[in-house]
Structure formats: C-alpha cells, structure tokens
Design a protein around this motif. Structure first.
Motif, PDB file in Angstrom:
ATOM      1  N   PRO A  68      83.876  31.474  30.055  1.00  0.00           N
ATOM      2  CA  PRO A  68      84.871  30.609  30.689  1.00  0.00           C
ATOM      3  C   PRO A  68      85.909  30.138  29.677  1.00  0.00           C
ATOM      4  O   PRO A  68      85.590  29.821  28.534  1.00  0.00           O
ATOM      5  N   GLY A  69      87.166  30.131  30.107  1.00  0.00           N
ATOM      6  CA  GLY A  69      88.235  29.680  29.229  1.00  0.00           C
ATOM      7  C   GLY A  69      88.868  30.776  28.403  1.00  0.00           C
ATOM      8  O   GLY A  69      89.847  30.535  27.701  1.00  0.00           O
ATOM      9  N   ARG A  70      88.333  31.998  28.488  1.00  0.00           N
ATOM     10  CA  ARG A  70      88.904  33.102  27.711  1.00  0.00           C
ATOM     11  C   ARG A  70      89.606  34.123  28.605  1.00  0.00           C
ATOM     12  O   ARG A  70      89.877  35.239  28.198  1.00  0.00           O
ATOM     13  N   GLY A  71      89.881  33.746  29.837  1.00  0.00           N
ATOM     14  CA  GLY A  71      90.554  34.651  30.751  1.00  0.00           C
ATOM     15  C   GLY A  71      89.544  35.484  31.535  1.00  0.00           C
ATOM     16  O   GLY A  71      88.383  35.597  31.186  1.00  0.00           O
ATOM     17  N   ALA A  72      90.004  36.082  32.604  1.00  0.00           N
ATOM     18  CA  ALA A  72      89.121  36.880  33.457  1.00  0.00           C
ATOM     19  C   ALA A  72      88.808  38.208  32.788  1.00  0.00           C
ATOM     20  O   ALA A  72      89.689  38.923  32.352  1.00  0.00           O
ATOM     21  N   ALA A  73      87.542  38.530  32.699  1.00  0.00           N
ATOM     22  CA  ALA A  73      87.133  39.813  32.122  1.00  0.00           C
ATOM     23  C   ALA A  73      87.115  40.869  33.223  1.00  0.00           C
ATOM     24  O   ALA A  73      86.601  40.640  34.305  1.00  0.00           O
ATOM     25  N   GLN A  74      87.666  42.035  32.934  1.00  0.00           N
ATOM     26  CA  GLN A  74      87.719  43.107  33.912  1.00  0.00           C
ATOM     27  C   GLN A  74      86.626  44.144  33.681  1.00  0.00           C
ATOM     28  O   GLN A  74      86.528  45.100  34.421  1.00  0.00           O
ATOM     29  N   ASP A  75      85.845  43.993  32.624  1.00  0.00           N
ATOM     30  CA  ASP A  75      84.930  45.063  32.244  1.00  0.00           C
ATOM     31  C   ASP A  75      83.464  44.652  32.339  1.00  0.00           C
ATOM     32  O   ASP A  75      82.610  45.273  31.740  1.00  0.00           O
ATOM     33  N   GLY A  76      83.154  43.626  33.101  1.00  0.00           N
ATOM     34  CA  GLY A  76      81.760  43.230  33.265  1.00  0.00           C
ATOM     35  C   GLY A  76      81.567  41.758  33.020  1.00  0.00           C
ATOM     36  O   GLY A  76      82.418  41.077  32.480  1.00  0.00           O
ATOM     37  N   SER A  77      80.404  41.268  33.407  1.00  0.00           N
ATOM     38  CA  SER A  77      80.132  39.840  33.308  1.00  0.00           C
ATOM     39  C   SER A  77      79.599  39.455  31.944  1.00  0.00           C
ATOM     40  O   SER A  77      79.097  40.294  31.185  1.00  0.00           O
ATOM     41  N   LEU A  78      79.661  38.166  31.669  1.00  0.00           N
ATOM     42  CA  LEU A  78      79.098  37.624  30.439  1.00  0.00           C
ATOM     43  C   LEU A  78      77.616  37.955  30.345  1.00  0.00           C
ATOM     44  O   LEU A  78      77.130  38.393  29.298  1.00  0.00           O
ATOM     45  N   ALA A  79      76.886  37.768  31.430  1.00  0.00           N
ATOM     46  CA  ALA A  79      75.443  38.013  31.419  1.00  0.00           C
ATOM     47  C   ALA A  79      75.128  39.471  31.099  1.00  0.00           C
ATOM     48  O   ALA A  79      74.216  39.771  30.321  1.00  0.00           O
ATOM     49  N   HIS A  80      75.882  40.393  31.684  1.00  0.00           N
ATOM     50  CA  HIS A  80      75.656  41.818  31.441  1.00  0.00           C
ATOM     51  C   HIS A  80      75.826  42.149  29.961  1.00  0.00           C
ATOM     52  O   HIS A  80      74.993  42.834  29.363  1.00  0.00           O
ATOM     53  N   HIS A  81      76.911  41.662  29.366  1.00  0.00           N
ATOM     54  CA  HIS A  81      77.178  41.982  27.964  1.00  0.00           C
ATOM     55  C   HIS A  81      76.163  41.307  27.038  1.00  0.00           C
ATOM     56  O   HIS A  81      75.743  41.890  26.035  1.00  0.00           O
ATOM     57  N   ALA A  82      75.769  40.076  27.371  1.00  0.00           N
ATOM     58  CA  ALA A  82      74.770  39.393  26.548  1.00  0.00           C
ATOM     59  C   ALA A  82      73.442  40.141  26.572  1.00  0.00           C
ATOM     60  O   ALA A  82      72.790  40.314  25.532  1.00  0.00           O
ATOM     61  N   GLN A  83      73.045  40.601  27.745  1.00  0.00           N
ATOM     62  CA  GLN A  83      71.798  41.363  27.858  1.00  0.00           C
ATOM     63  C   GLN A  83      71.912  42.703  27.142  1.00  0.00           C
ATOM     64  O   GLN A  83      70.957  43.159  26.502  1.00  0.00           O
ATOM     65  N   ARG A  84      73.091  43.332  27.245  1.00  0.00           N
ATOM     66  CA  ARG A  84      73.312  44.609  26.563  1.00  0.00           C
ATOM     67  C   ARG A  84      73.231  44.409  25.049  1.00  0.00           C
ATOM     68  O   ARG A  84      72.708  45.262  24.326  1.00  0.00           O
ATOM     69  N   CYS A  85      73.737  43.306  24.580  1.00  0.00           N
ATOM     70  CA  CYS A  85      73.668  43.002  23.151  1.00  0.00           C
ATOM     71  C   CYS A  85      72.226  42.919  22.688  1.00  0.00           C
ATOM     72  O   CYS A  85      71.841  43.526  21.682  1.00  0.00           O
ATOM     73  N   VAL A  86      71.416  42.169  23.409  1.00  0.00           N
ATOM     74  CA  VAL A  86      70.012  41.995  23.019  1.00  0.00           C
ATOM     75  C   VAL A  86      69.291  43.339  23.002  1.00  0.00           C
ATOM     76  O   VAL A  86      68.582  43.665  22.039  1.00  0.00           O
ATOM     77  N   SER A  87      69.471  44.131  24.042  1.00  0.00           N
ATOM     78  CA  SER A  87      68.755  45.409  24.103  1.00  0.00           C
ATOM     79  C   SER A  87      69.233  46.371  23.019  1.00  0.00           C
ATOM     80  O   SER A  87      68.426  47.126  22.455  1.00  0.00           O
TER      81      SER A  87
END
Length: 240
Positions: A68-87
């Motif tokens: 939030p506050g960094r503009g609308a992301a067009q390439d996926g949600s915050l949760a998706h990228h955070a989970q992808r990072c962990v894996s």
C-alpha cells in the motif's frame, strides 16, 4: 548459464549484473523491467545458491512495490510475491543452510508477509525472528543482516516482534556497516546501502530531526540517484 559464489571475482559477473538490474528496477519502480528478470534468473544453475537467493530478492522487491502506498501493482499481489520470495530462498538455504544473507532475506520476506497475514502474523513474525537470530550468529557485522533486523523492528508490530524504540540505534549501526563494506573488497550480495540511508531518514523524521533526515537522504541519493522513493521523501521535506 549463470554462475556465482559469495565474493566478487571471476565467474560472478552475471549475478552482479542481475543484482544491479533488480536494484535499478526497484529504485525506479519499474515493475515491468523486474518482471522480465524472472526467467533470466531461473535459467541459472540449479546447484548455485545464488539462483534461489536472487529469485528471492526479485520477489521481495516486487512485493515491496505492491505494498500500500507504492501504487497499484499490475504483476501480482503482495502476498504472492512474499510467498514466492520465501520459497525461492528456501532453495538457496537447502544448498547452504548457513548462508547468512539468505537467512536475512527470508526473514525480510516473512516480515512483509506478516504485515498481511491476519491471525497468522505472530507466527510469521516469530519465524522471521528465528531466521534473523541465526543470521546474526553467523555474520554479526553483515550490513544486510543488520538492515533486515532494523527493518523488522521498524515495520513489524510489537506482537510480531517489532520494536520501533530499538530501530534508530540499529539503523545507525547499519549505515556504518555499509560504509565499512563499501570501503573494502566488493561483496556479492552487495545491495542495501541506499535503502539503509533511506530508512534511517524515515526514522529520523519520525523523531522530528528533519536536518539529519535530509542529510541521510542525500547519502541515499548519492549511492542511488535514481531512487524514486528517496526523491519522493526529499521533495516532501523540502516542500515543508
């Protein structure tokens, strides 16, 4: 094939270039450019710990830009990228369990996830704390470990292990560690100095020290002149 180890040297040019491109895409908030790096990183050697590490760094950067506050992301949600990072970082740690930079990065991704994890937030915060504790044991002077530790205190709620009162002192230690690293042999990974100065500026502003915050921002922009978030905060300060 991409190759790399832990310090600058022959055979690491590809990973250093990848890190630079991730950082530039993050600093300029170029989500499209970041998205194009995913396939390139995946083409690296599956037995190279840096492949999972940089896949994780890329996912973390994309998660931060989706916040939030960094503009609308067009390439996926915050949760998706955070989970992808962990894996992704999990694959790096499977190759080298005591890779301190990877432990710190996984903690950072868990911390981002904790911000949106609802009832699971304390668990994610606890996992991040455990990773950071181990990373500090392995590399207590590593500036990226120090940065993630300070970020966790600054961003996480107390119930998740955060403590804003500790963050400012940790950030001062962090920028000193980055300055020491920048004055010595090149490291890989080597990112983080500009981010440390920016976070220090934000914390100094929280404490009402506008002059010191501006000085810290100038240091961030000296390292990364294209850093949009730092420029945005500087404009806010200078406009009063």
């Amino acid at each position: 094939m991409l190759a790399g180890t832990g310090r600058a040297g022959e055979g690491e040019v590809a990973w250093r270039d990848i890190e630079s491109r991730i950082q530039y895409g993050y600093y300029t908030e170029d989500r499209a450019a970041l998205g194009k790096l995913e396939e390139l990183i995946e083409s690296g050697d599956a037995h190279d710990k840096l492949r999972g590490y940089y896949a994780g760094l890329l996912a973390w950067r994309r998660a931060l830009l989706a916040a939030p506050g960094r503009g609308a992301a067009q390439d996926g949600s915050l949760a998706h990228h955070a989970q992808r990072c962990v894996s992704s970082v999990d694959t790096s740690l499977a190759l080298e369990a005591d890779f301190a930079d990877a432990l710190a990065l996984r903690a950072a991704c868990l911390a981002v996830g904790a911000e949106i994890a609802g009832s699971y937030a304390p668990l994610a915060g606890h996992r991040a704390h455990k990773d950071l504790e181990r990373a500090r044991q392995l590399a207590q002077h590593n500036p990226r470990v120090l940065l993630v530790d300070a970020m966790s205190d600054y961003t996480l709620a107390p119930s998740q292990g955060g403590n804003k009162d500790r963050a400012l002192g940790k950030l001062r230690q962090t920028v000193a560690a980055f300055e020491a690293e920048r004055g010595g042999t090149e490291h890989l990974p080597g990112w983080g100095a500009a981010e440390a100065w920016l976070l220090l500026a934000q914390d100094l502003l929280d404490h009402g020290d506008t002059v010191a915050a501006r000085d810290a921002l100038e240091r961030a922009l000296l390292i990364a002149p294209e850093y949009v978030q730092a420029r945005r905060l500087m404009a806010k300060i200078t406009s009063g």
